[in-house]
Scaffold this active site. Structure first.
Site, PDB file in Angstrom:
ATOM      1  CB  SER A 174     -20.551  -4.556  24.769  1.00 38.83           C
ATOM      2  OG  SER A 174     -21.865  -4.891  25.162  1.00 38.83           O
TER       3      SER A 174
ATOM      4  CG  ASP B  81     -24.766 -10.233  16.341  1.00 36.77           C
ATOM      5  OD1 ASP B  81     -24.247  -9.490  17.197  1.00 36.77           O
ATOM      6  OD2 ASP B  81     -25.322  -9.787  15.315  1.00 36.77           O
ATOM      7  N   GLY B  82     -24.834 -10.724  19.506  1.00 41.37           N
ATOM      8  CA  GLY B  82     -25.607 -10.377  20.692  1.00 41.37           C
ATOM      9  C   GLY B  82     -27.031  -9.987  20.337  1.00 41.37           C
TER      10      GLY B  82
ATOM     11  N   GLY C 278     -26.795  -1.363  18.348  1.00 40.36           N
ATOM     12  CA  GLY C 278     -25.509  -0.875  17.836  1.00 40.36           C
ATOM     13  C   GLY C 278     -25.596  -0.405  16.391  1.00 40.36           C
TER      14      GLY C 278
ATOM     15  CD  GLU D 238     -26.061  -6.698  14.506  1.00 41.67           C
ATOM     16  OE1 GLU D 238     -25.169  -6.416  15.296  1.00 41.67           O
ATOM     17  OE2 GLU D 238     -27.253  -6.424  14.714  1.00 41.67           O
TER      18      GLU D 238
ATOM     19  CE  LYS E 292     -28.165  -7.044  26.235  1.00 38.89           C
ATOM     20  NZ  LYS E 292     -26.971  -7.160  25.403  1.00 38.89           N
TER      21      LYS E 292
END
Ligand code: 5RP
Length: 228
Positions: free
Chosen positions: A33, A87-88, A103, A109, A127
């Site tokens: 997200s 990227d998260g 995810g 990734e 986080k």
């Protein structure tokens, strides 16, 4: 549309990271997200400024989103070196070690982050943790070896659980399975990463150590950047 406070922080972090992209860059596009906000922001910059970039997606979901947002893509084979990856993460500690794979895209990734000159990880401040552990560590495993891998994870002090969807094993974009493994607070992420890498049947694990150049953290007060 008004965003909730967490999504607003994710978007702030993503927008900041995307503001650092310059003409001609090849950019790794993350999954999840927060990464979605980054792909959308990149699409907006391409439309508004005519920014010339090429993206390399880390999942089929991101490939679809990027095409919808008008982001030109390179296949991974065409881009063995990238300028930047955005990227998260599911958790991040002060040493910029990450847990990723919520995810299910952790293998691609990690490869994309690895070939990037710079990896900017975009997260909301919830986080940031003292020690990685609250989010179970995802591992992408070869189905044939799942039982062996699960047994070895228990030996390492973990509690693995096969990820499922609609009653069947969750399938990654690589046709593999995911084990989500609870560990006690991880004192030494690089040491655990080495132990996990030595278990045959783990295609990749979601501990990212030594890959992040900067954490871009969305907070109530704005964006905080923590550099390596
Ligand atoms: C996907 C990932 C994501 O980066 C991670 O799960 C964070 O997702 P989100 O930004 O939705 O919280 O590792 O494999």
């Amino acid at each position: 549309m008004t965003l909730g406070p967490v999504d607003q922080k994710k978007k702030n972090a993503a927008d900041h990271a995307v503001s650092l992209i310059t003409n001609g860059m090849k950019v790794g596009l993350g999954t999840g997200s927060t990464a979605k906000f980054a792909v959308e922001a990149l699409g907006r910059r391409i439309k508004a400024e005519g920014l010339k970039v090429k993206g390399v997606p880390t999942s089929e979901a991101t490939r679809k989103l990027a095409l919808e947002q008008g982001v030109p893509l390179l296949s991974f084979e065409e881009a063995d070196r990238l300028d930047l990856c955005i990227d998260g993460a599911d958790e991040a500690d002060a040493g910029l070690n990450l847990t990723k794979g919520g995810g299910g895209a952790l293998l691609r990734e990690k490869v994309v982050a690895f070939v990037s000159e710079r990896f900017y990880c975009v997260v909301d401040d919830a986080k940031l943790v003292d020690k990685l552990h609250a989010f179970p560590l995802p591992l992408e495993v070869v189905p044939f070896a799942e039982k062996v891998v699960a047994r070895e994870l228990v030996r390492l002090g973990g509690q693995p659980m096969l990820r499922t969807r609609d009653g069947a094993p969750y399938l990654t974009d690589n046709g593999l399975w995911i084990l989500d493994c609870r560990f006690p607070p991880i004192d030494d992420p690089p040491m655990l990463a080495r132990a996990l890498s030595s278990i045959p049947g783990i295609a990749e694990h979601g501990l990212f150590c030594g890959l992040t150049h900067a954490l871009v953290v969305g907070t109530d007060q704005g964006v905080k950047v923590i550099e390596r």
